[in-house]
Scaffold this active site. Structure first.
Site, PDB file in Angstrom:
ATOM      1  N   CYS A  22      48.083  45.193  32.307  1.00 34.23           N
ATOM      2  CA  CYS A  22      48.845  45.256  31.049  1.00 34.23           C
ATOM      3  C   CYS A  22      49.096  46.685  30.569  1.00 34.23           C
ATOM      4  O   CYS A  22      49.902  47.390  31.159  1.00 34.23           O
ATOM      5  CB  CYS A  22      48.153  44.410  30.004  1.00 34.23           C
ATOM      6  SG  CYS A  22      49.281  43.875  28.721  1.00 34.23           S
ATOM      7  N   HIS A  40      45.505  39.090  32.024  1.00 35.30           N
ATOM      8  CA  HIS A  40      44.174  39.343  31.454  1.00 35.30           C
ATOM      9  C   HIS A  40      43.285  38.134  31.759  1.00 35.30           C
ATOM     10  O   HIS A  40      43.717  37.160  32.379  1.00 35.30           O
ATOM     11  CB  HIS A  40      44.274  39.452  29.926  1.00 35.30           C
ATOM     12  CG  HIS A  40      44.880  40.712  29.401  1.00 35.30           C
ATOM     13  ND1 HIS A  40      44.244  41.936  29.429  1.00 35.30           N
ATOM     14  CD2 HIS A  40      46.079  40.917  28.802  1.00 35.30           C
ATOM     15  CE1 HIS A  40      45.014  42.840  28.852  1.00 35.30           C
ATOM     16  NE2 HIS A  40      46.128  42.262  28.463  1.00 35.30           N
TER      17      HIS A  40
HETATM   18  N1  GLN Z   1      50.319  47.578  23.975  1.00 30.65           N
HETATM   19  C1  GLN Z   1      51.004  47.012  25.147  1.00 30.65           C
HETATM   20  C2  GLN Z   1      52.029  45.919  24.728  1.00 30.65           C
HETATM   21  O1  GLN Z   1      51.929  45.392  23.640  1.00 30.65           O
HETATM   22  C3  GLN Z   1      49.989  46.443  26.115  1.00 30.65           C
HETATM   23  C4  GLN Z   1      49.140  45.333  25.496  1.00 30.65           C
HETATM   24  C5  GLN Z   1      47.987  44.934  26.382  1.00 30.65           C
HETATM   25  O2  GLN Z   1      47.411  45.732  27.120  1.00 30.65           O
HETATM   26  N2  GLN Z   1      47.586  43.639  26.259  1.00 30.65           N
HETATM   27  O3  GLN Z   1      52.890  45.580  25.536  1.00 30.65           O
END
Ligand code: GLN
Length: 255
Positions: free
Chosen positions: A95, A194
């Site tokens: 992510c 995740h």
């Molecule tokens: N901040 C990034 C987004 O909102 C990644 C979020 C995350 O790592 N879950 O796309």
């Protein structure tokens, strides 16, 4: 005896949804096989030895934490990570960490965050008034199903040099439009999964370990079969939940 050396990038800042569980999974899948393994945390301000690791992992994080690590990543670690990847070190990013491997990440607020350019892609957050990509995500990789949970605002778009890691079956994936999930180039892997990702996806975990052990110069055959019955039950449950999510309209606002 070969020792597999894992580097864990920004474990304090980039650990959304317990992404450190990916490192725990890799360590256990080595130890259950009698393979010696070490883990070294690589935080803000730490230098990286490009020959110091066989596998490097970075997890996800909110825009704020990405902003905190982006400068450190580019100013202190970029050259070493590029050199490591050129030497076939395995790099897995989830992510927010994945987004920073691309050319840039445009957060929901503020200036673009330059990325490492290890993956031919860019990511743009459409702004906080647009829904996030949230839910159980299933995707097909090498004929197998990958499962996880996604929560990202950014939409990722791949360039010609990047190969999608998987094809979305249920959920959003990279951008909710082209049905791609994640990206890979050489020994670099990025994903929106995740969960943490690897414990429920043992085949992919071993795929990474095989490449990392090859980098470590290990003799073939170390990855003996494990009893993955619990892991595969967890995978099947996650697939079922994703299906229920789809049928209950949890993603009805996907339109
Ligand atoms: N901040 C990034 C987004 O909102 C990644 C979020 C995350 O790592 N879950 O796309």
């Amino acid at each position: 005896m070969t020792t597999l050396r894992i580097g864990h990038l920004y474990p304090r800042h980039m650990n959304l949804y317990g992404d450190r569980g990916n490192v725990v999974c890799l360590v256990n899948r080595c130890r259950w096989r009698g393979i010696s393994v070490t883990v070294e945390a690589i935080g803000l301000g730490d230098a990286i030895d490009p020959d110091g690791y066989d596998l490097i992992f970075v997890g996800g994080g909110p825009d704020r934490e990405q902003g905190r690590v982006a400068d450190d990543l580019l100013s202190l670690k970029a050259d070493a990570l590029r050199a490591a990847v050129e030497r076939q070190v395995v790099l897995l990013a989830v992510c927010g960490g994945y987004q920073l491997l691309g050319r840039y990440y445009r957060p929901g607020d503020g200036a673009d965050l330059p990325g490492l350019g290890l993956l031919d892609l860019y990511t743009e957050h459409p702004g906080h008034r647009v829904h996030r990509c949230i839910g159980n995500l299933t995707a097909t990789w090498n004929g197998a199903t990958l499962v996880g949970f996604e929560n990202h605002g950014g939409r990722t778009h791949l360039g010609a040099a990047a190969t999608p890691l998987a094809t979305v079956a249920q959920g959003w994936g990279n951008n909710g439009v082209d049905h791609t999930e994640g990206a890979t180039q050489g020994t670099v892997y990025g994903t929106y999964l995740h969960g943490s990702f690897l414990p429920k996806n043992p085949a992919f975990a071993d795929h990474l370990l095989a490449q990392a052990l090859a980098h470590a110069g290990a003799a073939p055959g170390l990855l003996t079969p494990l009893d993955d019955s619990i892991e595969l039950r967890a995978l099947a449950t996650a697939v079922r939940l994703a299906g229920e999510q789809q049928s209950t309209g949890f993603l009805s606002w996907k339109i």
